[in-house]
Design a protein around this motif. Sequence first.
Motif, PDB file in Angstrom:
ATOM      1  N   CYS A  55       0.478  -0.830   0.332  1.00 53.23           N
ATOM      2  CA  CYS A  55       0.206   0.168  -0.041  1.00 53.23           C
ATOM      3  C   CYS A  55       0.855   1.096   0.122  1.00 53.23           C
ATOM      4  O   CYS A  55       0.728   2.034  -0.745  1.00 53.23           O
ATOM      5  CB  CYS A  55      -1.132   0.038   0.957  1.00 53.23           C
ATOM      6  N   ALA A  56       1.566   0.930   1.049  1.00 50.64           N
ATOM      7  CA  ALA A  56       2.965   2.219   1.293  1.00 50.64           C
ATOM      8  C   ALA A  56       3.270   2.919  -0.520  1.00 50.64           C
ATOM      9  O   ALA A  56       3.416   3.857  -0.884  1.00 50.64           O
ATOM     10  CB  ALA A  56       3.705   2.447   1.542  1.00 50.64           C
ATOM     11  N   THR A  57       3.871   1.627  -1.113  1.00 53.68           N
ATOM     12  CA  THR A  57       4.526   1.376  -2.606  1.00 53.68           C
ATOM     13  C   THR A  57       3.170   2.185  -3.378  1.00 53.68           C
ATOM     14  O   THR A  57       3.783   3.316  -4.727  1.00 53.68           O
ATOM     15  CB  THR A  57       4.768   0.276  -3.724  1.00 53.68           C
ATOM     16  N   LEU A  58       2.443   1.948  -3.498  1.00 54.66           N
ATOM     17  CA  LEU A  58       1.566   1.722  -4.126  1.00 54.66           C
ATOM     18  C   LEU A  58       0.352   3.860  -4.605  1.00 54.66           C
ATOM     19  O   LEU A  58       0.741   4.783  -4.716  1.00 54.66           O
ATOM     20  CB  LEU A  58      -0.215   1.340  -4.336  1.00 54.66           C
ATOM     21  N   LEU A  59       1.490   4.404  -2.853  1.00 50.61           N
ATOM     22  CA  LEU A  59       1.343   5.968  -2.638  1.00 50.61           C
ATOM     23  C   LEU A  59       1.847   6.186  -2.940  1.00 50.61           C
ATOM     24  O   LEU A  59       1.877   7.548  -3.566  1.00 50.61           O
ATOM     25  CB  LEU A  59       0.258   5.704  -1.426  1.00 50.61           C
ATOM     26  N   TYR A  60       3.213   6.352  -2.810  1.00 53.93           N
ATOM     27  CA  TYR A  60       4.402   6.629  -3.384  1.00 53.93           C
ATOM     28  C   TYR A  60       3.789   6.747  -4.989  1.00 53.93           C
ATOM     29  O   TYR A  60       3.839   8.244  -5.193  1.00 53.93           O
ATOM     30  CB  TYR A  60       5.454   5.885  -3.237  1.00 53.93           C
ATOM     31  N   PHE A  61       3.921   6.289  -5.633  1.00 53.35           N
ATOM     32  CA  PHE A  61       3.233   5.832  -7.702  1.00 53.35           C
ATOM     33  C   PHE A  61       1.867   7.597  -7.471  1.00 53.35           C
ATOM     34  O   PHE A  61       2.330   7.721  -8.834  1.00 53.35           O
ATOM     35  CB  PHE A  61       3.546   4.975  -8.223  1.00 53.35           C
ATOM     36  N   ALA A  62       1.008   7.269  -6.561  1.00 52.71           N
ATOM     37  CA  ALA A  62       0.181   8.343  -6.740  1.00 52.71           C
ATOM     38  C   ALA A  62       1.026   9.597  -6.641  1.00 52.71           C
ATOM     39  O   ALA A  62       0.214  10.710  -6.961  1.00 52.71           O
ATOM     40  CB  ALA A  62      -1.225   7.421  -5.758  1.00 52.71           C
ATOM     41  N   LEU A  63       1.389   9.667  -5.548  1.00 55.13           N
ATOM     42  CA  LEU A  63       1.662  10.757  -5.228  1.00 55.13           C
ATOM     43  C   LEU A  63       2.513  11.551  -6.385  1.00 55.13           C
ATOM     44  O   LEU A  63       2.905  12.748  -6.471  1.00 55.13           O
ATOM     45  CB  LEU A  63       2.123  11.145  -3.459  1.00 55.13           C
ATOM     46  N   VAL A  64       4.189  10.546  -6.268  1.00 57.08           N
ATOM     47  CA  VAL A  64       4.945  11.222  -7.313  1.00 57.08           C
ATOM     48  C   VAL A  64       4.794  10.343  -8.519  1.00 57.08           C
ATOM     49  O   VAL A  64       5.926   8.596  -8.716  1.00 57.08           O
ATOM     50  CB  VAL A  64       6.254  10.726  -6.434  1.00 57.08           C
ATOM     51  N   PRO A  65       4.297  10.379  -9.224  1.00 59.31           N
ATOM     52  CA  PRO A  65       4.452   8.883 -10.474  1.00 59.31           C
ATOM     53  C   PRO A  65       5.393   8.705 -10.991  1.00 59.31           C
ATOM     54  O   PRO A  65       5.910   9.903 -11.670  1.00 59.31           O
ATOM     55  CB  PRO A  65       3.193   9.489 -11.727  1.00 59.31           C
ATOM     56  N   PRO A  66       5.686   7.569 -11.883  1.00 54.78           N
ATOM     57  CA  PRO A  66       6.807   7.827 -12.602  1.00 54.78           C
ATOM     58  C   PRO A  66       7.373   8.206 -14.212  1.00 54.78           C
ATOM     59  O   PRO A  66       6.114   8.741 -14.411  1.00 54.78           O
ATOM     60  CB  PRO A  66       6.897   5.913 -13.090  1.00 54.78           C
ATOM     61  N   SER A  67       8.333   8.583 -14.297  1.00 54.45           N
ATOM     62  CA  SER A  67       7.724   9.742 -15.626  1.00 54.45           C
ATOM     63  C   SER A  67       8.636   8.728 -16.791  1.00 54.45           C
ATOM     64  O   SER A  67       8.665   7.740 -16.506  1.00 54.45           O
ATOM     65  CB  SER A  67       9.844  10.097 -15.319  1.00 54.45           C
ATOM     66  N   LEU A  68       7.395   9.111 -17.794  1.00 54.83           N
ATOM     67  CA  LEU A  68       7.968   8.775 -19.068  1.00 54.83           C
ATOM     68  C   LEU A  68       8.559   9.376 -19.603  1.00 54.83           C
ATOM     69  O   LEU A  68       8.405  10.917 -19.983  1.00 54.83           O
ATOM     70  CB  LEU A  68       5.666   8.629 -19.261  1.00 54.83           C
ATOM     71  N   PRO A  69       9.215   8.207 -21.056  1.00 53.63           N
ATOM     72  CA  PRO A  69      10.184   9.337 -21.451  1.00 53.63           C
ATOM     73  C   PRO A  69       9.089  10.005 -22.596  1.00 53.63           C
ATOM     74  O   PRO A  69       8.380   9.090 -23.084  1.00 53.63           O
ATOM     75  CB  PRO A  69      11.099   7.686 -22.656  1.00 53.63           C
ATOM     76  N   GLY A  70       9.767  10.815 -22.907  1.00 51.48           N
ATOM     77  CA  GLY A  70       9.447  11.903 -24.355  1.00 51.48           C
ATOM     78  C   GLY A  70       9.166  11.686 -25.491  1.00 51.48           C
ATOM     79  O   GLY A  70      10.320  11.036 -25.935  1.00 51.48           O
ATOM     80  N   GLU A  71       8.567  11.886 -26.252  1.00 50.04           N
ATOM     81  CA  GLU A  71       8.861  11.803 -27.587  1.00 50.04           C
ATOM     82  C   GLU A  71       9.161  12.805 -28.145  1.00 50.04           C
ATOM     83  O   GLU A  71       9.243  14.478 -28.283  1.00 50.04           O
ATOM     84  CB  GLU A  71       7.477  11.319 -28.203  1.00 50.04           C
ATOM     85  N   ALA A  72      10.836  13.284 -29.182  1.00 49.60           N
ATOM     86  CA  ALA A  72      11.422  13.955 -29.389  1.00 49.60           C
ATOM     87  C   ALA A  72      10.199  15.187 -30.457  1.00 49.60           C
ATOM     88  O   ALA A  72      10.325  14.228 -31.332  1.00 49.60           O
ATOM     89  CB  ALA A  72      12.615  13.732 -30.601  1.00 49.60           C
ATOM     90  N   GLY A  73      10.398  16.595 -30.766  1.00 44.83           N
ATOM     91  CA  GLY A  73       9.712  16.472 -32.030  1.00 44.83           C
ATOM     92  C   GLY A  73      10.363  17.350 -32.514  1.00 44.83           C
ATOM     93  O   GLY A  73      11.582  17.130 -32.236  1.00 44.83           O
ATOM     94  N   THR A  74       9.384  17.533 -33.374  1.00 41.00           N
ATOM     95  CA  THR A  74      10.362  17.185 -35.106  1.00 41.00           C
ATOM     96  C   THR A  74       9.702  18.060 -35.404  1.00 41.00           C
ATOM     97  O   THR A  74       8.655  18.801 -35.750  1.00 41.00           O
ATOM     98  CB  THR A  74       9.674  15.886 -36.170  1.00 41.00           C
ATOM     99  N   LEU A  75      10.748  19.253 -36.282  1.00 45.08           N
ATOM    100  CA  LEU A  75      10.217  20.339 -37.214  1.00 45.08           C
ATOM    101  C   LEU A  75      10.678  20.381 -38.183  1.00 45.08           C
ATOM    102  O   LEU A  75      11.931  19.790 -38.503  1.00 45.08           O
ATOM    103  CB  LEU A  75      11.320  21.549 -36.128  1.00 45.08           C
ATOM    104  N   VAL A  76       9.600  20.257 -39.363  1.00 47.74           N
ATOM    105  CA  VAL A  76       9.617  20.160 -40.873  1.00 47.74           C
ATOM    106  C   VAL A  76       9.763  21.713 -41.141  1.00 47.74           C
ATOM    107  O   VAL A  76       9.104  22.891 -40.922  1.00 47.74           O
ATOM    108  CB  VAL A  76       8.223  19.494 -41.298  1.00 47.74           C
ATOM    109  N   VAL A  77      10.937  21.871 -41.664  1.00 51.39           N
ATOM    110  CA  VAL A  77      11.448  22.886 -42.146  1.00 51.39           C
ATOM    111  C   VAL A  77      11.199  22.973 -44.051  1.00 51.39           C
ATOM    112  O   VAL A  77      12.258  22.179 -44.538  1.00 51.39           O
ATOM    113  CB  VAL A  77      12.568  23.239 -42.798  1.00 51.39           C
ATOM    114  N   ALA A  78      10.834  23.568 -44.476  1.00 50.14           N
ATOM    115  CA  ALA A  78      10.555  24.098 -45.807  1.00 50.14           C
ATOM    116  C   ALA A  78      11.286  25.041 -46.238  1.00 50.14           C
ATOM    117  O   ALA A  78      11.423  26.494 -45.742  1.00 50.14           O
ATOM    118  CB  ALA A  78       9.282  25.168 -46.406  1.00 50.14           C
TER     119      ALA A  78
END
Length: 614
Positions: A55-78
């Motif tokens: 229960c303590a572990t679930l409460l910890y992740f509810a308060l501090v959720p794990p970080s998800l890897p971000g997806e790189a932004g792509t800039l399309v240049v004309a």
Amino acid sequence: MTAAAFNLPLLVGALLTVAVVVASARLLHRQWRAPPAQRSRGWRLALLLLAQPVCATLLYFALVPPSLPGEAGTLVVATAGSTAAQLGGGRGGEAFVALPEAPVLADVERVPDLATALRQHPGTRRVRIVGAGLVARDRDSLQGLAVDFSANPLPRGLVELQAPRQVVAGADFVVAGRANDLRAGSAELIDPGRRRVDRVALPADGRFTLTASPRVAGTASFTVRLRDAKQAIVEDVELPLQATAATPPRVLLMAGAPGPEVKYLRRWARDAGITLQTQISVGGGRQLGDAPVAINAANLGRFDLVILDERAWSALGDSQRAALNDAINNGLGVLLRVTAAPSPIERRRLQALGFAVAGGSDSATVKLAQTARDEDATRARIGPGTPDAPKSHDAALPDIPTLTRRDLRFQPGDAVPLLRDDAGTWMSAWRAQGRGRIALWTMTDSYRLVLAGRDDLHGEMWSNALATIGRAQARNDLTIEGDARQYERIALCALGAAANMRTPAGDTVALLRDPATGPRNCAAFWPRQAGWHQLRSGEQTLSFFVRAPTAAPGLRAGETREATSRPAASSAIAAATAGTVPGHPGERWPWWLAWLLASAALWWLERSRLGRRA
């Protein structure tokens, strides 16, 4: 605030750990204090103890959720020449911008430069470029980014060109390039007099090499002309260059006897403006030519090259040979003409000079290697002749005569070929000694070229020999980095303290050196006018031509494409790291729901009589 946010996960974890320890201790204490008949069974106690950290572990992740890897932004240049089809429909995380060179595209944000676009999209890790490519203004902004370049097809015509800006009058220069979409076509080089001086057929890859020689010093404009398979002109590209008058070499010519070879060599040197000191022995201690020059260190230091035959070489004393050897080490060039069979003593002296030779007792006939030039190019090199002996442009080309050389065979060593015949046999070779060079020359009758009407080959042969063997001349250190085009930055290097630029309008612009360039002493310059500019620094000057923005469009397209492709090809490391960006917190509600269910199950188990003794 930042420190508190940084320590929040650690603080929450510490509090929950204390809570788990306290709850577990409380359960164990109650179990120990209870009478044996009221104690819980072992499996119930183990389940209660295990549920606390869950229960303590679930409460910890509810308060501090794990970080998800971000997806790189792509800039399309004309860029220039891009189309809506190249941009595509767009995928998640893609942003679209158009640089000033790009055409008007619907729903695409226009930006003044790539650096501004990257500041407006801070999450960008990948750049997808479409169209013709980036101009010099935007290329430095690609550092650290993964680059994908979807280039437009190159136009038909000249797309690559490598040519010198400064050449020596009377010396050959080489022009290399590549033509696109001209299968079975040809490339030509036209001199300022509008005469073709070289022509080659284009191979499948379109690459070609042309050569020419400016006759006089000054600024000149050659032309690279491309033709298709039907010999129709596809494109003419101007090739401006500056021809400088080389410092005439100072040559000492020593001959053991007069002869036609010496006569025509003296005539060629006079016509070429070479400072020639001649000493020709006629026997009995008598000499023809100029006043005798003593062979010592002081006199040899005044010359750049010494040409002598084996008779003059044999007539030198030991002290004179020692002085000549020291002069070679100090930069003097020596060309030894072998016109007769060398004696055993002379062979040993050649061995001492570093030449291992064999044979030489007989003569052999040779033919010079044929050039790849066509008739018009050859006539242009031969020239119109002189007022006393004019040459018609429509006259048939004279044949190259058969020449004679001593059958002296060069053994493998550190010698470098200077002249070959059509079979690849060495007719002359040279080797370095100290700061100078020494060469052996086995041809005995090059004057026959002049008699046969091929003055061009005679002059080309001896000019190449003098340029290769003679003392090194001072050169112009001023350099220009970048393609000189109007409104685009170029770097001018090796500048002095008071360098300046003279524009086509006659204005003088002072140049400010960039201290960051260090010993290269470079300054940036943005030409505002097309045409000839003159860079001046101290006693040195360099003239160069600035093309208009619209001149040679195919060449401009090829340069832009190549410059944009280089960072795209070298961005493998950036591409490997571009898939992830700094993580972001994940969803909290799944953890809250799991904690609520686990806590409810634990609450029910603690209050139920399941697992209790009677």
